[in-house]
Design a protein around this motif. Sequence first.
Motif, PDB file in Angstrom:
ATOM      1  N   THR A 229       0.848  -1.192   0.000  1.00  0.00           N
ATOM      2  CA  THR A 229       0.000   0.000   0.000  1.00  0.00           C
ATOM      3  C   THR A 229       0.885   1.244   0.000  1.00  0.00           C
ATOM      4  OG1 THR A 229      -1.677  -1.209   1.216  1.00  0.00           O
ATOM      5  CG2 THR A 229      -1.863   1.188   1.214  1.00  0.00           C
ATOM      6  N   TYR A 230       0.721   2.064  -1.033  1.00  0.00           N
ATOM      7  CA  TYR A 230       1.467   3.325  -1.100  1.00  0.00           C
ATOM      8  C   TYR A 230       0.844   4.351  -0.169  1.00  0.00           C
ATOM      9  CZ  TYR A 230       4.896   2.910  -4.832  1.00  0.00           C
ATOM     10  OH  TYR A 230       6.000   2.596  -5.576  1.00  0.00           O
ATOM     11  N   LYS A 231       1.706   5.181   0.376  1.00  0.00           N
ATOM     12  CA  LYS A 231       1.205   6.304   1.160  1.00  0.00           C
ATOM     13  C   LYS A 231       1.670   7.585   0.470  1.00  0.00           C
ATOM     14  CE  LYS A 231       1.363   3.582   5.330  1.00  0.00           C
ATOM     15  NZ  LYS A 231       2.040   2.421   4.690  1.00  0.00           N
ATOM     16  N   GLY A 232       1.065   8.681   0.827  1.00  0.00           N
ATOM     17  CA  GLY A 232       1.532   9.952   0.310  1.00  0.00           C
ATOM     18  C   GLY A 232       0.935  10.324  -1.028  1.00  0.00           C
ATOM     19  N   ALA A 233       1.606  11.252  -1.701  1.00  0.00           N
ATOM     20  CA  ALA A 233       1.043  11.917  -2.880  1.00  0.00           C
ATOM     21  C   ALA A 233       0.574  10.953  -3.949  1.00  0.00           C
ATOM     22  CB  ALA A 233       2.077  12.882  -3.453  1.00  0.00           C
ATOM     23  N   GLU A 234       1.370   9.938  -4.227  1.00  0.00           N
ATOM     24  CA  GLU A 234       1.014   9.063  -5.337  1.00  0.00           C
ATOM     25  C   GLU A 234      -0.241   8.245  -5.081  1.00  0.00           C
ATOM     26  OE1 GLU A 234       4.461   7.831  -8.202  1.00  0.00           O
ATOM     27  OE2 GLU A 234       4.912   7.120  -6.192  1.00  0.00           O
ATOM     28  N   ALA A 235      -0.501   7.979  -3.797  1.00  0.00           N
ATOM     29  CA  ALA A 235      -1.617   7.098  -3.461  1.00  0.00           C
ATOM     30  C   ALA A 235      -2.924   7.585  -4.080  1.00  0.00           C
ATOM     31  CB  ALA A 235      -1.743   6.984  -1.942  1.00  0.00           C
ATOM     32  N   TRP A 237      -3.577   8.810  -6.889  1.00  0.00           N
ATOM     33  CA  TRP A 237      -3.793   8.473  -8.308  1.00  0.00           C
ATOM     34  C   TRP A 237      -3.900   6.965  -8.522  1.00  0.00           C
ATOM     35  CZ3 TRP A 237       1.095  11.511  -7.903  1.00  0.00           C
ATOM     36  CH2 TRP A 237       0.833  12.886  -7.808  1.00  0.00           C
ATOM     37  N   MET A 238      -3.635   6.217  -7.463  1.00  0.00           N
ATOM     38  CA  MET A 238      -3.585   4.770  -7.599  1.00  0.00           C
ATOM     39  C   MET A 238      -4.892   4.158  -7.143  1.00  0.00           C
ATOM     40  SD  MET A 238       0.281   4.282  -6.124  1.00  0.00           S
ATOM     41  CE  MET A 238       0.332   2.504  -6.246  1.00  0.00           C
ATOM     42  N   GLY A 239      -5.786   3.987  -8.069  1.00  0.00           N
ATOM     43  CA  GLY A 239      -7.082   3.414  -7.731  1.00  0.00           C
ATOM     44  C   GLY A 239      -6.920   2.011  -7.182  1.00  0.00           C
ATOM     45  N   TYR A 240      -5.806   1.397  -7.512  1.00  0.00           N
ATOM     46  CA  TYR A 240      -5.544   0.005  -7.166  1.00  0.00           C
ATOM     47  C   TYR A 240      -4.652  -0.094  -5.938  1.00  0.00           C
ATOM     48  CZ  TYR A 240      -1.359   1.404  -9.665  1.00  0.00           C
ATOM     49  OH  TYR A 240      -0.245   2.075 -10.077  1.00  0.00           O
ATOM     50  N   ASN A 241      -4.425   1.033  -5.271  1.00  0.00           N
ATOM     51  CA  ASN A 241      -3.463   1.070  -4.168  1.00  0.00           C
ATOM     52  C   ASN A 241      -3.716  -0.035  -3.146  1.00  0.00           C
ATOM     53  OD1 ASN A 241      -1.395   1.894  -2.545  1.00  0.00           O
ATOM     54  ND2 ASN A 241      -2.433   3.724  -1.769  1.00  0.00           N
ATOM     55  N   GLY A 242      -2.761  -0.933  -3.020  1.00  0.00           N
ATOM     56  CA  GLY A 242      -2.844  -1.998  -2.023  1.00  0.00           C
ATOM     57  C   GLY A 242      -3.863  -3.076  -2.335  1.00  0.00           C
ATOM     58  N   LYS A 243      -4.548  -2.976  -3.459  1.00  0.00           N
ATOM     59  CA  LYS A 243      -5.601  -3.950  -3.769  1.00  0.00           C
ATOM     60  C   LYS A 243      -5.071  -5.128  -4.570  1.00  0.00           C
ATOM     61  CE  LYS A 243      -9.261  -0.500  -4.156  1.00  0.00           C
ATOM     62  NZ  LYS A 243      -9.916   0.337  -5.172  1.00  0.00           N
ATOM     63  N   GLU A 244      -5.626  -6.283  -4.305  1.00  0.00           N
ATOM     64  CA  GLU A 244      -5.270  -7.460  -5.073  1.00  0.00           C
ATOM     65  C   GLU A 244      -5.709  -7.276  -6.519  1.00  0.00           C
ATOM     66  OE1 GLU A 244      -4.909 -11.238  -2.139  1.00  0.00           O
ATOM     67  OE2 GLU A 244      -6.780 -10.174  -2.376  1.00  0.00           O
ATOM     68  N   ARG A 245      -4.901  -7.735  -7.448  1.00  0.00           N
ATOM     69  CA  ARG A 245      -5.259  -7.607  -8.860  1.00  0.00           C
ATOM     70  C   ARG A 245      -5.005  -8.907  -9.596  1.00  0.00           C
ATOM     71  NH1 ARG A 245       0.496  -4.839 -10.212  1.00  0.00           N
ATOM     72  NH2 ARG A 245       0.397  -3.441  -8.461  1.00  0.00           N
ATOM     73  N   ILE A 246      -5.777  -9.150 -10.582  1.00  0.00           N
ATOM     74  CA  ILE A 246      -5.724 -10.395 -11.336  1.00  0.00           C
ATOM     75  C   ILE A 246      -5.083 -10.121 -12.692  1.00  0.00           C
ATOM     76  CG2 ILE A 246      -7.119 -12.262 -12.318  1.00  0.00           C
ATOM     77  CD1 ILE A 246      -7.437 -12.114  -9.321  1.00  0.00           C
ATOM     78  N   MET A 247      -4.169 -10.974 -13.119  1.00  0.00           N
ATOM     79  CA  MET A 247      -3.547 -10.856 -14.432  1.00  0.00           C
ATOM     80  C   MET A 247      -3.884 -12.126 -15.211  1.00  0.00           C
ATOM     81  SD  MET A 247      -0.094  -9.500 -12.619  1.00  0.00           S
ATOM     82  CE  MET A 247       0.909  -8.829 -13.947  1.00  0.00           C
ATOM     83  N   LYS A 248      -4.945 -12.042 -15.944  1.00  0.00           N
ATOM     84  CA  LYS A 248      -5.498 -13.209 -16.630  1.00  0.00           C
ATOM     85  C   LYS A 248      -4.648 -13.589 -17.840  1.00  0.00           C
ATOM     86  CE  LYS A 248      -9.941 -14.224 -18.766  1.00  0.00           C
ATOM     87  NZ  LYS A 248     -11.314 -13.729 -18.970  1.00  0.00           N
ATOM     88  N   GLY A 249      -4.400 -14.873 -17.999  1.00  0.00           N
ATOM     89  CA  GLY A 249      -3.696 -15.354 -19.189  1.00  0.00           C
ATOM     90  C   GLY A 249      -2.219 -15.015 -19.218  1.00  0.00           C
TER      91      GLY A 249
END
Lengths: 744, 744
Positions: A229-235, A237-249
Amino acid sequence: MQYKILLLVAVFSTGLFAQKKPVDYVNPFIGTSNFGTTNPGPIAVRGMVSVSPFNVAGPKNMPLEKDSRWLSTPYVHENTFLTGFSHVNLSGVGCPELGVILAMPTTGALEVDHLKYGTSYSNEVSKVGYYSNTLDNYDIKVEATATTRVGVSKYFFPKGDANILINLGLGLTNEQGASVKVVSPTEIEGVRSVGSFCYYKPEEAYPVYFVAQFSKPADEFGVWKKPTTYKGAEAEWMGYNGKERIMKGFTKEVVGDSIGTYMRYNFSEPTVVEMKIGVSYVSIENARENLEKETATQSFDQILVEAKENWNNYLSKIEVEGGLEEDKVKFYTALYHTLIHPNTLNDFNGEYPKMKTRETLRTDDTRYTVFSLWDTYRNLHQLMSLIYPSQQSDMVKSMLQIYDESGWLPKWELNATETTTMVGDPAGIIIADTYLKGITDFNVEKAYTAMVKSADQIEGNPLRPGLKDYIEKGYLTTKTTNSGSVSTTQEYNISDYAIAQLAKALGKKSDYKRFSKRSISYRKLFDKEYNLLRPKNDDGSWLTPYNPASGANFEKNLGFIEGNAWQYTFMVTHDVKGLMKLMGGPKPFVNRLQDVFDKGQYDMANEPDIAYPFLFNYVKGEEKRSQKMVSELLKTYFKNSPDGLPGNDDTGTMSAWAVFSMMGIYPVNPANTTYTITSPKFNKITIHLDPEYYGEEKLVITSNVSEENQFIKEIKVQGKSHNGYFIEHQELVKAKSLEFLLEE
Amino acid sequence: MQYKILLLVAVFSTGLFAQKKPVDYVNPFIGTSNFGTTNPGPIAVRGMVSVSPFNVAGPKNMPLEKDSRWLSTPYVHENTFLTGFSHVNLSGVGCPELGVILAMPTTGALEVDHLKYGTSYSNEVSKVGYYSNTLDNYDIKVEATATTRVGVSKYFFPKGDANILINLGLGLTNEQGASVKVVSPTEIEGVRSVGSFCYYKPEEAYPVYFVAQFSKPADEFGVWKKPTTYKGAEAEWMGYNGKERIMKGFTKEVVGDSIGTYMRYNFSEPTVVEMKIGVSYVSIENARENLEKETATQSFDQILVEAKENWNNYLSKIEVEGGLEEDKVKFYTALYHTLIHPNTLNDFNGEYPKMKTRETLRTDDTRYTVFSLWDTYRNLHQLMSLIYPSQQSDMVKSMLQIYDESGWLPKWELNATETTTMVGDPAGIIIADTYLKGITDFNVEKAYTAMVKSADQIEGNPLRPGLKDYIEKGYLTTKTTNSGSVSTTQEYNISDYAIAQLAKALGKKSDYKRFSKRSISYRKLFDKEYNLLRPKNDDGSWLTPYNPASGANFEKNLGFIEGNAWQYTFMVTHDVKGLMKLMGGPKPFVNRLQDVFDKGQYDMANEPDIAYPFLFNYVKGEEKRSQKMVSELLKTYFKNSPDGLPGNDDTGTMSAWAVFSMMGIYPVNPANTTYTITSPKFNKITIHLDPEYYGEEKLVITSNVSEENQFIKEIKVQGKSHNGYFIEHQELVKAKSLEFLLEE
């Protein structure tokens, strides 16, 4: 001729009474509660891999949740929330480590968060080499078995969407990091970082490699990643901050601290998928070769049959008859537990990682790992020497490889890292004991050199901190160490005694004298005021004030490691006569020893006082106390239930205690070939000896034990009455028969 | 015959005046401030690798610290705190990404925390293919050069302890995760995860592989890891919680989010170490092969010479004479910037990762990547078509490979991921433009099919969201999208215009008509009240209230992307006549266009209005306004200094604007073969054409430009007076000469 007839009889009686085999008596649930920290999942004899249900993650498993307390097992019997099956696991240890490469079958939509995909389960079955349950949320039946280096699972999926997750984020270890790659719709390969046993030496974290193969090609596959999980300014813009993400295929390496991969199916009818996970500590290629060479084209059922057969061969080295059925379960489960660690480190092709730097080396023998020697020097290796001398020989050879590779013998070696957990210098004790028992097919001169090195090298000695004081004063002081000055002195004494015994056998007379003298320096810490051991300060004065009870229940204290003066004072079985003299003779000795039990100071759950119950044998006429005490302890602490071990099994040490005790012999003095004798628990115990080492085929221990007959009236060796309650190893292995006449 | 003589003259004059070569005019510092986001480090022509000083991490670099703001470059000229040299970098982009595989030489004790090992630096030198500085804290001189896929560095260490760190935790990207392994004292291999360009699509993060080789074997090596900080119960037992740890001599994979590796030396005298880092997006093996095939046994100096020669060959395709020396620097630096992206994706052996799933594919041509097409469709590819048609052909072929692999043409493709950044459907514009310019050696029918697919497929269309409204109403509405309904309509119009032009060329008459009609639907958004474009609501009403200025300075607004009505209204260069008519004729058109500049609404730093200065040419008698405006903009925004670009270079688009403008021609209408004409900045510009495509060897543009002579009096083509301020591509490339007679 007689032998053949006996065999026929055995076969016949098996058919007639559908006699249970040793393997059928094992209950792998024993030790899965009460912090026994054993696992109910399948494992081959000394296997690198096991398939353990993993139910210690997530608040639903409170209070035995892995992150909320010190918890050193992937499975706790009382817990109910399962988040996968881990493929490398430690059994019976006291620190969290491994418990990684989690596989989990689910159904429905893909969910990779273990707190969400986790489930309760039912219909748990655990047998040797086999585990099964049903995952409640998914109605999936799971079966698992294992070869030495491969975990094999069978998932019975209902119709519809199905998933197999390989979760590389979650683990019992608190080490992080993994790399994974989907090779094809039927194969995944990867690396998981593990290490930091006992929250220590994180700089020696190391990789475990795996290859997973699936009997059915996935309809879809992919990888997930849970980023930091990013903290600070960049967080922002990161809709995906700290969230699990799937990379299909995705078919390339995915790397990170919290990642996983999945195979996904859509089944038009209920379908079984078999999954094999091969493991290696050397490379992915070796993990794949292990998988292919060990399981080839075999089905789950074939592998299971072989696993059971192999286990039965090992367990049948001791056959017990008569006695309580319950005791047979306790006995064979204990024997099973002694055959888990030390376990195989090398791959099928003989390759294994060098200590610490992990360069690839090769061995022709089995390279063993998981040497929890502070525990196992006391009885487990003695059991191995008696029953499985060829394995014990390989274990000693492995210790010498470790010495070659690292410059030092092991202390608490784990997968080619030296964790230096606990105190003392135990490897030499085992080596001496092994050699003196007649297992001599190793380089004993090298071993001796290694033993003397750790006994004499004052600077940069990882095995014997405080050695300077020990040599100069005869003991460690409260200044030398802030934890266990007395304990450590005792451990060094026993190690020095072992060197002396080996020196004697090798004709090294001056060393024999020197180390014999060193081995009794604990006497300087004997305080007549308490008739107990007591820490000394740097100036030679006693630690004052002094409460000998302090240190119980793992309370940290200056004098003793994981114990107190009561639990350590008698831990001088190489000098029982000396201690007796210090205490004022046999009578005060017996009284003080009985005090330990009567004052509630005896701790069955830890090693220092593990030989105490047998020490009454040293005083003529008091032997019944030993028989009584051992029987009581066996009854109280060893049970056919998940809480059926006194505490951590300590990689089989507690179990080895039970195995010996139930056979009526105990190796009371490590690095010495004498067993002491107590009443056995079965009417007939047949030990199939290894003729390669002992020249004899077997030793048969018989007794008239019953609920009434518990005390020894007479002992016969080879039909002749035996004096006293001690027997030499060489006499025992040649004895052919040991008969007990018991009475009420 | 004449050609040979000219060559001799050229050679002669070089010797006589020690004439500077094109490569000598490039100043790679241009664009490294003012958010130009170019890098001063060495890169080969369209190289996969560059070696960029990395000075954007750590609070000492405030306010341009990467984590404290939106910062999309590994190097900012004003910053002073250097923490390494990153080996894969993007140039001139607006989102942080890549900037990983950081190498850093240090001296003294090993320190792996970039906040501690970071240092100021001096003696910065940046030339084509070369960068050098001195690290103040360590007195190490660093030199760097590069081949296409290999970064080559030279570290001049003083006597004593020296370290080379490869930091895989730190990066410009906000993606995490790496794997690394020390192969030998002269080689390291690893993987770094990158992705999430523009803080978007993290699920398409992907690995970049590398192999580092060192000219001197390390005396010691190791790996470090900074683990996640644990919270809660376990933290209290973890003395190492969250702390960086060193694993000395470790030779296995280390995996995790924040890891690195080091080579350590002890030099008895000042010593130079050369380090080569080969990169691949396919595999470690390919990274190693790239390294070995491209640099073989070559020394740093040999590689540098070749890098410069290769660059000079490319830059010399346009030779400029006369004019200001400063303008030559601006010109060749701009041309240099257009030769960085798109860059090579495939490995030396032709392998590259398939879009998204990253399976390994192979190409015989160059597979290009980094297609920032919303930017580059406007002028960069037109420059490539004119000067480097063979490269442009490969770029189109790469776009078609992307279509084959993913089902769609690219929009903002980055290392085989489609980031779908920005709006519109720009690939087809470039394809049509390329084909119409005579570069036809690609499968145009496939290209056409791909273009029509994105123009017509309403469901599941990643390139043209809002297509249903666009087709039905002629425009997107404030309901269709909450950002850029007018802009997106305009972009789709231009793409449709491109399809129409290609349809015409391919004899597809009905498509030509259909798409021609579609291409001017923006007219429905023209609001006579403002004489500007204006968003419409779903019911066809105007967005009310309406402030045409809203949207300047990247303020998010309903109608326009990164701009406002002023900056977008004239972005219809395919229909200038139509716009003129809407505005009430040429005079109101010129007035409104002049208003954009006079009212301070013109934004030189972004693409939508990039063609505006040339639009006065569409009104007879007003052409001097274009000449004046272009000259002023070139002077104001393009400078021989770090802040010498108007803003993000946008992968060379701003630079391409300068290159064309300084040559006096500009491809004002994408997907149309017409250039518009303005005054050139040099007395002689020799364009070496590719005879394979154009049949001619060169085009010479001459002029009497001087400080006084800035305005066009007469234009001659092949010696004949030319009417108007437009010239067709086919006429231009056959013209041999274009003469300008300028006046005050």
